[in-house]
Design a protein around this motif. Structure first.
Motif, short mmCIF file in Angstrom:
data_model
loop_
_atom_site.label_atom_id
_atom_site.label_comp_id
_atom_site.label_asym_id
_atom_site.label_seq_id
_atom_site.Cartn_x
_atom_site.Cartn_y
_atom_site.Cartn_z
N SER A 169 129.07 67.44 -18.42
CA SER A 169 130.19 67.16 -17.59
C SER A 169 130.21 68.31 -16.87
O SER A 169 129.94 69.54 -17.16
CB SER A 169 131.14 66.95 -18.70
OG SER A 169 131.60 67.95 -19.48
N PRO A 170 130.68 68.01 -15.66
CA PRO A 170 131.13 69.00 -14.65
C PRO A 170 132.01 70.01 -15.38
O PRO A 170 133.01 69.72 -16.40
CB PRO A 170 131.84 68.34 -13.50
CG PRO A 170 131.42 67.10 -13.75
CD PRO A 170 131.28 66.66 -15.20
N VAL A 171 131.92 71.37 -14.84
CA VAL A 171 132.98 72.50 -15.47
C VAL A 171 134.24 72.13 -14.77
O VAL A 171 134.33 72.11 -13.72
CB VAL A 171 132.21 73.87 -14.80
CG1 VAL A 171 133.35 75.01 -15.32
CG2 VAL A 171 131.03 74.14 -15.63
N LYS A 172 135.20 72.20 -15.76
CA LYS A 172 136.67 72.23 -15.31
C LYS A 172 137.07 73.66 -14.71
O LYS A 172 137.09 74.57 -15.45
CB LYS A 172 137.47 71.93 -16.50
CG LYS A 172 139.07 71.66 -16.09
CD LYS A 172 139.85 71.33 -17.23
CE LYS A 172 140.96 71.49 -16.90
NZ LYS A 172 142.09 71.10 -18.27
N ALA A 175 133.69 83.85 -15.76
CA ALA A 175 134.68 84.23 -16.66
C ALA A 175 135.71 82.85 -16.82
O ALA A 175 136.27 82.37 -17.95
CB ALA A 175 135.44 85.26 -16.40
N VAL A 176 136.27 82.35 -15.72
CA VAL A 176 137.02 81.16 -15.77
C VAL A 176 136.33 79.98 -16.46
O VAL A 176 136.95 79.15 -17.11
CB VAL A 176 137.59 80.70 -14.10
CG1 VAL A 176 138.24 79.23 -14.16
CG2 VAL A 176 138.22 81.86 -13.78
N ALA A 177 135.10 79.74 -15.99
CA ALA A 177 134.44 78.67 -16.66
C ALA A 177 134.36 78.68 -18.38
O ALA A 177 134.59 77.51 -18.91
CB ALA A 177 132.98 78.48 -16.27
N MET A 178 134.21 79.95 -18.89
CA MET A 178 134.33 80.15 -20.05
C MET A 178 135.65 79.85 -20.94
O MET A 178 135.93 79.34 -21.82
CB MET A 178 133.60 81.62 -20.48
CG MET A 178 132.16 81.65 -20.28
SD MET A 178 131.50 83.35 -21.05
CE MET A 178 132.39 84.68 -19.96
N ALA A 179 136.70 80.42 -19.97
CA ALA A 179 138.10 80.40 -20.48
C ALA A 179 138.43 78.90 -20.60
O ALA A 179 139.13 78.48 -21.44
CB ALA A 179 139.00 81.15 -19.64
N SER A 180 138.21 78.18 -19.37
CA SER A 180 138.37 76.61 -19.00
C SER A 180 137.76 75.88 -20.30
O SER A 180 138.20 75.01 -20.79
CB SER A 180 137.93 76.20 -17.72
OG SER A 180 138.66 76.89 -16.70
N ARG A 181 136.50 76.16 -20.51
CA ARG A 181 135.93 75.24 -21.80
C ARG A 181 135.94 75.94 -23.27
O ARG A 181 135.46 75.32 -24.19
CB ARG A 181 134.43 75.14 -21.33
CG ARG A 181 134.15 74.40 -20.40
CD ARG A 181 133.49 73.11 -20.77
NE ARG A 181 133.14 72.05 -19.80
CZ ARG A 181 131.90 71.95 -19.65
NH1 ARG A 181 130.85 72.57 -19.91
NH2 ARG A 181 131.76 71.17 -18.47
N ASP A 182 136.68 77.25 -23.29
CA ASP A 182 136.73 77.78 -24.57
C ASP A 182 135.23 78.00 -25.29
O ASP A 182 135.19 77.78 -26.15
CB ASP A 182 137.64 77.13 -25.36
CG ASP A 182 138.14 78.05 -26.51
OD1 ASP A 182 137.88 79.21 -26.56
OD2 ASP A 182 138.83 77.52 -27.59
N THR A 203 129.53 81.61 -23.69
CA THR A 203 128.03 81.40 -23.42
C THR A 203 127.55 81.58 -21.95
O THR A 203 128.66 81.31 -20.97
CB THR A 203 127.57 80.01 -23.56
OG1 THR A 203 126.33 79.63 -23.34
CG2 THR A 203 128.61 78.82 -23.19
N HIS A 204 126.43 82.04 -21.67
CA HIS A 204 125.91 82.24 -20.20
C HIS A 204 125.95 80.78 -19.47
O HIS A 204 126.02 80.62 -18.28
CB HIS A 204 124.48 82.87 -20.20
CG HIS A 204 124.75 84.13 -20.79
ND1 HIS A 204 125.35 85.34 -19.72
CD2 HIS A 204 124.46 84.66 -21.76
CE1 HIS A 204 125.21 86.43 -20.53
NE2 HIS A 204 124.69 86.17 -21.74
N GLU A 205 125.61 79.55 -20.19
CA GLU A 205 125.37 78.36 -19.63
C GLU A 205 126.56 77.45 -19.36
O GLU A 205 126.16 76.27 -18.96
CB GLU A 205 124.29 77.59 -20.52
CG GLU A 205 122.81 78.44 -20.58
CD GLU A 205 122.84 79.74 -21.63
OE1 GLU A 205 123.43 79.76 -22.29
OE2 GLU A 205 122.01 80.47 -21.07
#
Length: 189
Positions: free
Chosen positions: A26-29, A74-81, A84-86
């Motif tokens: 799914s797209p990154v939130k 950083a936002v992608a990781m925090a948004s998805r909790d 990971t690099h991916e």
């Protein structure tokens, strides 16, 4: 509505294209009211350069485009909790979309560090992260922290280093002076 920089638009476009044909991703939130992001490059620069100098390497400078790359990750990781690099697409796709197609590039990610100094110190102790920060031809860096009170770690960090500026021309190499590439060692955990 907030203004999106051309770099952020390019990154989002690359991610949309990369996930368009994939039914399981799914797209990154990217927009979250509970996630805040801060550039940590200034806080980390002196520490990183002192570490590199202690190992006989030259300094890096802060790069605005790499700050955006680090913020995005950083936002992608925090948004998805997710640490990971991916989480927001593979690193090569993201760094190329940001214009670093002719540069060597690396990324360190981490979580739950209180300060930039804590993140750098932790990465120095980790063999793979340490090796990344000692990339011989690194000249540019960007680092960001994203905070999410509902996330498992509370905060997520990204440090990106490259050998050149975004949009740099390919480097010409005299092939007669280049040694044959070494075979890559595959390491499994």
């Amino acid at each position: 509505m907030s203004h999106l920089s051309p770099l952020r638009i390019a990154l989002l476009s690359a991610l949309a294209l990369g996930t368009a044909g994939c039914g399981t991703t799914s797209p990154v939130k990217m927009a979250s009211a509970n996630v805040t992001v801060k550039d940590q490059s200034s806080e980390a620069l002196d520490l990183l350069n002192k570490f590199r100098a202690s190992q006989g390497l030259g300094p890096v400078t802060i790069d605005a485009n790499l700050i955006e790359v680090a913020k995005f990750q950083a936002v992608a990781m925090a948004s998805r909790d997710a640490l990971t690099h991916e989480v927001s697409g593979d690193f090569t796709t993201r760094i190329n979309a940001a214009g670093f197609t002719n540069s060597s590039a690396i990324e360190n990610v981490g979580a739950s560090h209180a300060t930039a100094a804590d993140a750098i110190a932790s990465w120095i102790k980790s063999p793979y992260h340490r090796e990344n920060m000692l990339m011989k031809d690194a000249t540019r860096m960007g680092m960001a922290r994203a905070d999410s009170p509902k996330a498992r770690y509370g905060n997520y960090w990204a440090l990106d280093l490259t050998s050149d500026v975004a949009g740099a021309a390919p480097k010409m190499v005299d092939q007669s002076t280049v040694a044959a590439p070494a075979k890559k060692k595959i390491v499994s955990n």
